[in-house]
Write a protein that holds these residues in place. Structure first.
Motif, short mmCIF file in Angstrom:
data_model
loop_
_atom_site.label_atom_id
_atom_site.label_comp_id
_atom_site.label_asym_id
_atom_site.label_seq_id
_atom_site.Cartn_x
_atom_site.Cartn_y
_atom_site.Cartn_z
N LYS A 62 0.82 -1.21 0.00
CA LYS A 62 0.00 0.00 0.00
C LYS A 62 0.86 1.26 0.00
O LYS A 62 0.50 2.28 -0.60
CB LYS A 62 -0.95 -0.01 1.19
CG LYS A 62 -2.06 -1.06 1.08
CD LYS A 62 -3.08 -0.90 2.17
CE LYS A 62 -4.17 -1.97 2.07
NZ LYS A 62 -4.95 -1.82 0.82
N ILE A 63 2.01 1.21 0.68
CA ILE A 63 2.93 2.35 0.66
C ILE A 63 3.46 2.55 -0.76
O ILE A 63 3.53 3.67 -1.27
CB ILE A 63 4.10 2.13 1.64
CG1 ILE A 63 3.60 2.08 3.08
CG2 ILE A 63 5.13 3.25 1.49
CD1 ILE A 63 4.70 1.75 4.09
N GLN A 64 3.85 1.46 -1.40
CA GLN A 64 4.36 1.55 -2.77
C GLN A 64 3.27 2.03 -3.73
O GLN A 64 3.55 2.78 -4.67
CB GLN A 64 4.91 0.19 -3.20
CG GLN A 64 6.18 -0.20 -2.45
CD GLN A 64 6.64 -1.61 -2.74
OE1 GLN A 64 5.85 -2.47 -3.16
NE2 GLN A 64 7.92 -1.88 -2.52
N GLU A 65 2.04 1.59 -3.49
CA GLU A 65 0.91 2.02 -4.30
C GLU A 65 0.71 3.53 -4.15
O GLU A 65 0.48 4.25 -5.14
CB GLU A 65 -0.35 1.28 -3.84
CG GLU A 65 -1.62 1.67 -4.59
CD GLU A 65 -2.86 1.04 -3.97
OE1 GLU A 65 -3.88 0.97 -4.69
OE2 GLU A 65 -2.82 0.62 -2.80
N LEU A 66 0.81 4.01 -2.93
CA LEU A 66 0.67 5.44 -2.65
C LEU A 66 1.77 6.23 -3.36
O LEU A 66 1.52 7.28 -3.96
CB LEU A 66 0.73 5.67 -1.14
CG LEU A 66 0.76 7.12 -0.67
CD1 LEU A 66 -0.54 7.83 -1.03
CD2 LEU A 66 0.99 7.18 0.84
#
Length: 239
Positions: A55-59
């Motif tokens: 989710k961090i990478q997606e953000l």
């Protein structure tokens, strides 16, 4: 003036790895004695940042790469696709090479790479020009892209242009805290230029072209605390 702290914060503008949150906490802790307000911004970001790496990478991807809120390439933020950016890339590449800076697969004007260049530049005049005429104005433009108006414009554009919008499963906007932390650091360490009117707006939705105007006699901001408005934009010094 020691500027190794820019090497520290540069890692937070790299693509997130498994230790991203841990690194951010470390940076926040190390900045706290020198830039307490910047440290507060990073702590706020940590509260909002997902714990799941995916989710961090997606953000990060949605913020800076695919249908991005803003680009992290300062030359593009300031000059778009104008030929001036080519000159900027060539000159920055030469400076990176001179000090042995590895670019890590990114371009020479990527913010993380430029921040890693700052503590390595020996020419103080060149360093001051790089920060006050390029890095700080670019960071300010990046922060503008997180305003409500700009975010809505982007959403409307992508829906019209691509007939679809990549909607992340995590809320956008939290990276504004990271830009604010960096801006606080820059304003503390350098004589940032304050314009009588906005500098040339060549950001994603910038259509008005103005020449950069330098206001003479700007006082150092080292003795004050930077204040931001409700959109996260710098307002100047508070008491």
């Amino acid at each position: 003036m020691k500027l190794n702290q820019y090497q520290l914060i540069s890692t937070l503008f790299d693509y997130p790895d498994s230790k991203y949150r841990e690194t951010m906490q470390l940076v926040a802790d190390k900045l706290k004695p020198i830039y307490p307000l910047a440290s507060v911004e990073l702590e706020e970001l940590l509260k909002l940042l997902p714990t799941n790496l995916y989710k961090i990478q997606e953000l990060y991807t949605k913020s800076f790469e695919v249908q991005a809120v803003t680009s992290l390439e300062i030359g593009y933020v300031l000059y778009g696709d104008d030929y001036t950016r080519g000159e900027v890339l060539a000159n920055l590449s030469a400076e990176h090479k001179a000090v042995g800076n590895e670019l890590g697969g990114e371009l020479a004007d990527h913010l993380a790479n430029v921040l890693r260049l700052i503590p390595k530049l020996k020419d103080k005049e060149l360093l001051n020009d790089l920060v006050t005429l390029m890095v700080a104005p670019a960071v300010e433009n990046m922060m503008k892209e997180y305003s409500t108006t700009s975010m809505k414009q982007k959403e409307k554009f992508y829906k019209k242009q691509y007939k679809t919008l990549i909607v992340p499963s995590v809320p956008l906007g939290m990276y504004l805290h990271l830009f604010k932390a960096l801006y606080i650091m820059l304003d503390s360490d350098f004589e940032l230029i304050k314009e009588n009117r906005p500098f040339e707006d060549v950001s994603f939705f910038g259509f008005l072209k103005n020449e950069l105007e330098v206001e003479e006699g700007k006082k150092s901001s080292n003795s004050c605390s930077m204040k931001f408005d409700s959109n996260g934009m710098p307002m100047g010094c508070g008491i």
